[in-house]
Design a protein around this motif. Structure first.
Motif, PDB file in Angstrom:
ATOM      1  N   ASP A  80      -3.955  -9.903  18.826  1.00 21.57           N
ATOM      2  CA  ASP A  80      -3.719 -10.790  19.964  1.00 21.57           C
ATOM      3  C   ASP A  80      -4.670 -10.373  21.071  1.00 21.57           C
ATOM      4  OD1 ASP A  80      -1.522 -12.272  18.899  1.00 21.57           O
ATOM      5  OD2 ASP A  80      -0.185 -10.600  19.378  1.00 21.57           O
ATOM      6  N   THR A  81      -5.046 -11.333  21.888  1.00 16.64           N
ATOM      7  CA  THR A  81      -5.863 -11.013  23.058  1.00 16.64           C
ATOM      8  C   THR A  81      -5.164 -11.564  24.291  1.00 16.64           C
ATOM      9  OG1 THR A  81      -7.202 -13.028  22.948  1.00 16.64           O
ATOM     10  CG2 THR A  81      -8.010 -11.112  21.715  1.00 16.64           C
ATOM     11  N   GLU A  82      -5.417 -10.903  25.416  1.00 13.89           N
ATOM     12  CA  GLU A  82      -4.850 -11.350  26.682  1.00 13.89           C
ATOM     13  C   GLU A  82      -5.822 -10.977  27.791  1.00 13.89           C
ATOM     14  OE1 GLU A  82      -1.195  -9.168  26.658  1.00 13.89           O
ATOM     15  OE2 GLU A  82      -2.142  -7.350  27.409  1.00 13.89           O
ATOM     16  N   ASP A  84      -7.457  -9.221  30.881  1.00 15.80           N
ATOM     17  CA  ASP A  84      -7.344  -7.882  31.461  1.00 15.80           C
ATOM     18  C   ASP A  84      -6.903  -8.045  32.915  1.00 15.80           C
ATOM     19  OD1 ASP A  84      -7.710  -5.361  32.548  1.00 15.80           O
ATOM     20  OD2 ASP A  84      -9.693  -5.065  31.673  1.00 15.80           O
ATOM     21  N   ARG A  88     -10.166 -10.252  35.153  1.00 18.18           N
ATOM     22  CA  ARG A  88      -9.753 -11.437  34.403  1.00 18.18           C
ATOM     23  C   ARG A  88     -10.873 -12.005  33.517  1.00 18.18           C
ATOM     24  NH1 ARG A  88      -4.625 -11.799  34.079  1.00 18.18           N
ATOM     25  NH2 ARG A  88      -4.278 -13.968  34.444  1.00 18.18           N
ATOM     26  N   ARG A  91     -11.098  -9.550  28.113  1.00 16.99           N
ATOM     27  CA  ARG A  91      -9.869  -9.726  27.346  1.00 16.99           C
ATOM     28  C   ARG A  91      -9.491  -8.399  26.719  1.00 16.99           C
ATOM     29  NH1 ARG A  91      -7.806 -14.367  27.684  1.00 16.99           N
ATOM     30  NH2 ARG A  91      -6.595 -14.263  25.784  1.00 16.99           N
ATOM     31  N   THR A  96      -1.315  -7.333  16.379  1.00 18.42           N
ATOM     32  CA  THR A  96      -0.075  -8.092  16.504  1.00 18.42           C
ATOM     33  C   THR A  96       1.093  -7.223  16.044  1.00 18.42           C
ATOM     34  OG1 THR A  96      -0.341  -9.015  14.295  1.00 18.42           O
ATOM     35  CG2 THR A  96      -1.166 -10.335  16.128  1.00 18.42           C
TER      36      THR A  96
END
Length: 154
Positions: A80-82, A84, A88, A91, A96
């Motif tokens: 999964d990536t989100e 930072d 911003r 990522r 997972t």
């Protein structure tokens, strides 16, 4: 065995591992080589919540290859990536918590056929059962003692 022989053995084992991996049911748009994907995944498992740039620095892979590998892993449901929170534009990548069907498929596939093919002589003679058992046992021993988490380069 010397360092060169060990290095070449490692490459041979990598090739056997690649041949043992089941092919995806559908071709992904992300692409990327199996090796760069596996090297990237190994780094993400060792450093959860890491950035693409940090992975590239640690692995020595070009940032573009890491980005492609992360896209492929995300498409397969392995990472999964989100964004930072500190920046911003970057990522954060992490494995997972629930493996996808593809991950389960890869983990459940044995190396038996690929190992048999690798040990088959040039004249087509397949290896006998004792040889297959001996090599499999040696690989099990190596795996027990030289996993990525127990044998990190210092």
């Amino acid at each position: 065995m010397n360092g060169v022989e060990l290095f070449l053995l490692g490459r041979t084992l990598m090739k056997i591992g690649e041949q043992a991996m089941p092919q995806p049911q559908t071709q992904t748009a992300a692409g990327g080589s199996v090796r760069s994907v596996l090297v990237t995944l190994d780094d993400v498992l060792a450093h959860p919540g890491t950035t693409i740039g940090e992975i590239a620095t640690r692995t020595g892979l070009p940032q573009s290859q890491v980005s492609t590998a992360v896209a492929r892993l995300a498409e397969a449901g392995s990472v999964d990536t989100e964004p930072d929170p500190a920046d911003r534009r970057r990522r954060l990548v992490r494995a997972t918590t629930r493996p996808s069907a593809r991950v389960k498929d890869v983990r459940s596939t044995t190396i038996d056929d690929a190992l048999t093919a690798a040990l088959t002589t040039p004249d087509g003679t397949a290896p006998n059962e004792p040889l297959l058992h001996e090599v499999s046992a040696a690989l099990d021993t190596l795996a027990r003692h030289l996993t990525p988490t127990t044998a990190r380069p210092r």
